[in-house]
Design an enzyme around this catalytic site. Sequence first.
Site, short mmCIF file in Angstrom:
data_model
loop_
_atom_site.label_atom_id
_atom_site.label_comp_id
_atom_site.label_asym_id
_atom_site.label_seq_id
_atom_site.Cartn_x
_atom_site.Cartn_y
_atom_site.Cartn_z
N TRP A 1 -7.30 -0.63 -4.99
CA TRP A 1 -7.16 0.36 -3.92
C TRP A 1 -7.11 1.78 -4.45
CZ3 TRP A 1 -8.95 -0.60 0.54
CH2 TRP A 1 -8.89 -1.89 1.06
N ASP B 1 -0.17 6.17 -1.70
CA ASP B 1 -0.65 5.21 -0.72
C ASP B 1 0.33 4.04 -0.72
OD1 ASP B 1 -1.85 3.21 0.70
OD2 ASP B 1 -3.61 3.02 -0.59
N LYS C 1 0.58 -4.00 7.56
CA LYS C 1 1.31 -4.96 6.72
C LYS C 1 2.79 -5.04 7.08
CE LYS C 1 -2.12 -4.38 3.20
NZ LYS C 1 -3.09 -5.31 3.82
#
Length: 299
Positions: free
Chosen positions: A40, A110, A134
Amino acid sequence: MPDGYRILFLAGGAMHQFAMVPANLATPGGTVAYADSGYWAQRAMAEAARQHQVCVVARHEGTQALAAPPLQGWQLPPGSAYCHITPNETVEGIAYPGLPDVGDVPLVADCTSSCLTAPLPIARFGLVYAGAQKNLGIAGLAVVVIQEALLARSSASLASVASYRLQAQAASCVNTPPVAALLVTAMVLDWIDAQGGLPAMAEANQRKAATLYCAIDASQGFFCAPVALGHRSLVNVRFCCANAALDTVFATEAEAAGLHHLRGHPRIGGLRASLYNAMPQAGVDALVDFMAHFQRRYG
Ligand SMILES: Cc1ncc(COP(=O)(O)O)c(C=O)c1O
């Protein structure tokens, strides 16, 4: 959250923020610093590199167990608009054991897969963002926590929906907000409060992760966890069978036993159990029981 920060609730996912962070905090063509911790982080960098000079300030170089980049010795180029980290790499199951010292440069994180799984020292960051799907609710919403002083950086030429400054001025309502996703997030936040808040979430997540990592480490090499001790994610537990051919058998039989989504990310294979806030201890206990049963049959 300390004074001097604003929370924005924005439509879209974390990847929208991959683009909005550089667009708002840096000038086009300017320099931005990124730590390369995995999948990511690399996708965030690729997005920033469309319009900015990306300097990679840290990455894990070892050939041994997987780990987060070392926390010392980050050389930020002069004029870096910010330094970006991914505290929990969802795909690799790697978490930083601490935070880097980036001096006066705003630290941007992030936190999509770690957000609200434990208390976070917001004052150490210039900006934190997370996609909701999530631990915060459902897809379609991203939360951005930004230091007020950074709002002045949003250029007047940005599209209004993409401007942190204008979104803050309009209480995140420059256009119609994703109300269903917001409602779910409000319900999730109430649920977290009722559980005892973030300290309770952290305790539960530590217990769940310890249950699973202990089972892997106690399997006498039948199961392996490839991430170094101290860098193992609390919420994305990566593991595999020492006999790689058994990974698919494990995932298929687990599925049949009601234990879903245990295949690793297609990019790296193996197995991965995501233990986000909504996963109860009973789910982890069932997985550990299944692992012992599987080892008895194939070990
Ligand atoms: C750490 C991290 N960043 C970004 C993303 C991308 O999120 P979205 O699909 O909301 O754009 C994910 C999704 O899994 C993630 O885990």
